[in-house]
Design an enzyme around this catalytic site. Structure first.
Site, PDB file in Angstrom:
ATOM      1  N   LYS A 103       8.103  -5.016   1.786  1.00 36.39           N
ATOM      2  CA  LYS A 103       8.700  -4.321   2.940  1.00 36.39           C
ATOM      3  C   LYS A 103       9.058  -5.298   4.051  1.00 36.39           C
ATOM      4  O   LYS A 103      10.165  -5.281   4.560  1.00 36.39           O
ATOM      5  CB  LYS A 103       7.744  -3.272   3.506  1.00 36.39           C
ATOM      6  N   ASP A 149      -5.564  -2.732   1.515  1.00 38.99           N
ATOM      7  CA  ASP A 149      -4.197  -2.723   0.992  1.00 38.99           C
ATOM      8  C   ASP A 149      -3.272  -2.878   2.192  1.00 38.99           C
ATOM      9  O   ASP A 149      -3.143  -1.973   3.020  1.00 38.99           O
ATOM     10  CB  ASP A 149      -3.934  -1.397   0.265  1.00 38.99           C
ATOM     11  N   TRP A 174      -1.772   6.643  -0.948  1.00 37.99           N
ATOM     12  CA  TRP A 174      -0.639   6.320  -1.827  1.00 37.99           C
ATOM     13  C   TRP A 174      -1.080   6.683  -3.251  1.00 37.99           C
ATOM     14  O   TRP A 174      -2.121   6.181  -3.712  1.00 37.99           O
ATOM     15  CB  TRP A 174      -0.365   4.823  -1.693  1.00 37.99           C
TER      16      TRP A 174
HETATM   17  C1  LIG Z   1       0.175   1.536   0.601  1.00 41.60           C
HETATM   18  C2  LIG Z   1       0.979   0.762  -0.382  1.00 41.60           C
HETATM   19  N1  LIG Z   1       0.391  -0.149  -1.140  1.00 41.60           N
HETATM   20  C3  LIG Z   1       1.071  -0.871  -2.035  1.00 41.60           C
HETATM   21  C4  LIG Z   1       2.418  -0.689  -2.214  1.00 41.60           C
HETATM   22  C5  LIG Z   1       3.116  -1.462  -3.303  1.00 41.60           C
HETATM   23  O1  LIG Z   1       3.873  -2.500  -2.895  1.00 41.60           O
HETATM   24  P1  LIG Z   1       4.683  -3.353  -3.949  1.00 41.60           P
HETATM   25  O2  LIG Z   1       6.031  -2.731  -4.067  1.00 41.60           O
HETATM   26  O3  LIG Z   1       4.725  -4.715  -3.336  1.00 41.60           O
HETATM   27  O4  LIG Z   1       3.979  -3.349  -5.244  1.00 41.60           O
HETATM   28  C6  LIG Z   1       3.088   0.275  -1.462  1.00 41.60           C
HETATM   29  C7  LIG Z   1       4.513   0.519  -1.685  1.00 41.60           C
HETATM   30  O5  LIG Z   1       5.063   1.543  -1.459  1.00 41.60           O
HETATM   31  C8  LIG Z   1       2.347   1.016  -0.511  1.00 41.60           C
HETATM   32  O6  LIG Z   1       2.924   1.948   0.247  1.00 41.60           O
END
Ligand SMILES: Cc1ncc(COP(=O)(O)O)c(C=O)c1O
Length: 396
Positions: free
Chosen positions: A246, A211, A130
């Site tokens: 999500k 994560d 990401w």
């Molecule tokens: C791998 C990963 N980590 C963290 C996040 C971030 O999540 P948040 O929207 O809760 O900050 C995402 C969101 O797309 C993600 O895909």
């Protein structure tokens, strides 16, 4: 001062989102941004969230500040979701949890904690990952490296190369691992591979930062925690950044958590005191509403059961769209083997489309995909599949 400030480069995914909104084509399709979509292409509020909100609205008597790390009831439900009921890590006091604004907020607090605890630590990210991982780590002043993850020709985990790199880490370096539904590849380690990764990290005395943004989207709420739990079984220290954007559909409520596991209760308490001082200097204390929703749902047996059904619904739809995409491509005469998409997990997969093909899809058919060829499978619907697959067949 501001006259000299140059434009920052736009965020590639959010920039595409804006271009999609401006596109007047009524047949446009958005497979770029990472939000779940239902069969009608909407990102709905879960039924259990609405019910929990009604309860909160009725019962709430104050909007006074939360503590710096949020409410203890929230920490308790998050730990149970992560480790399962009655886990020794919880009863021994070795796990501490701070409520953070989203998974991103949790990652940023984790990054600043790492910078404080071990300033020379390097952070190893999967290649690819990401894109915000590198931004967040660098913003906290940490040096970023990458480890191999994706075997593109075979569309699978580059496991041997991954293990080889991890086996050479110096003590105290940090390895970011996706807890499940790897973004962007959709490829996760098997249980045996998780165990092997944990063994190598333990031998190197490296620190995992998990994560975990998609618990429940791969195989099930508990099943998806197997990787985190394998690490906990084999290691005495880890950091886990969780997101409830999500799996509770709470994207704009910014609800996540940072959980730290230490070798002893005393070490966990000292670490938490440092985390508190980081949060105090950042946003002081977290926003309450989203975490109250999560807490209300997870503490009510009835709401929790219904939440599991709704998560299973999202998971099932994603798996179904993966199967349908592969079928529909074949039905449009595409000869290339896309069957790997059916075997992957979560909202994302790499299609293998080139940048030129991605641009052709955008320019000719108003189909929005990020340049890497990563698609959000949850953006597929029965209505847009035939249009999409015909367009892909033509650009291939
Ligand atoms: C791998 C990963 N980590 C963290 C996040 C971030 O999540 P948040 O929207 O809760 O900050 C995402 C969101 O797309 C993600 O895909």
């Amino acid at each position: 001062m501001f006259d000299r400030v140059e434009m920052a480069p736009p965020d590639p995914i959010l920039g595409l989102e804006e271009a999609f909104k401006r596109d007047p084509n009524p047949a446009k399709i958005n497979l770029a941004a990472g939000v779940y979509k239902d069969p009608d292409g909407n990102t709905p509020i879960l039924g259990v969230v609405k019910r929990a909100e009604e309860q909160i609205l009725h019962d709430e008597t104050s909007k006074s500040y939360l503590g710096i790390v949020g409410a203890p009831e929230y920490a308790a439900v998050i730990q149970e979701l992560l480790f399962g009921a009655n886990h020794a890590l919880v009863s021994s006091g070795r796990a501490v949890t701070a409520h953070a604004p989203g998974g991103t907020g949790a990652l940023r607090v984790a990054a600043e904690f790492i910078k404080k605890a071990n300033p020379s630590a390097r952070v190893w990210l999967s290649q690819p990952t990401w894109p915000n991982h590198a931004n967040v780590m660098r913003a906290a002043g940490l040096a970023v490296e990458t480890y191999p993850y994706f075997d593109a020709p075979a569309n699978r985990l580059a496991f041997d190369a991954l293990l080889e790199t991890l086996a050479q880490l110096p003590e105290g370096d940090v390895v970011v691992l996706h807890g499940g539904c790897h973004n962007p590849t959709g490829i996760d380690p098997s249980p045996d591979q998780w165990a092997a990764i944990a063994d190598v990290l333990a031998a190197r005395r490296a620190l995992p930062l998990v994560d975990f943004a998609y618990q429940g989207f791969a195989e099930g709420i508990d099943e998806d925690a197997a990787g985190v739990r394998a690490l906990c079984d084999r290691m005495s220290e880890l950091l886990i950044a969780t997101s409830y954007s999500k799996n509770f559909g709470l994207y704009n409520e910014r609800v996540g958590a940072l959980t730290l596991v230490a070798a002893s209760q005393a070490a966990a308490e000292a670490a938490l005191s440092q985390i508190k001082s980081i949060i105090r200097a950042n946003y002081s204390n977290p926003p309450a509403h989203g975490a109250k929703i999560v807490t209300t749902i997870l503490r009510s047996p009835e709401l929790r059961a219904d939440w599991e059904i709704e998560v299973a619904g999202m998971r099932g739809r994603i798996h179904q769209m993966r199967r349908r995409f592969v079928q529909e491509l074949a039905a449009h005469g595409v000869e290339r083997d896309f069957s790997f998409i059916e075997r992957q997990y979560g909202m994302f997969s790499f299609t293998g489309l080139t940048k030129d093909q991605v641009h052709a899809l955008r320019d000719r058919y108003a189909i929005y995909i990020v340049d890497s060829g990563r698609i959000n499978v949850a953006g597929l619907t029965e209505a847009n599949l035939p249009i999409l697959c015909a367009a892909i067949a033509s650009v291939l």
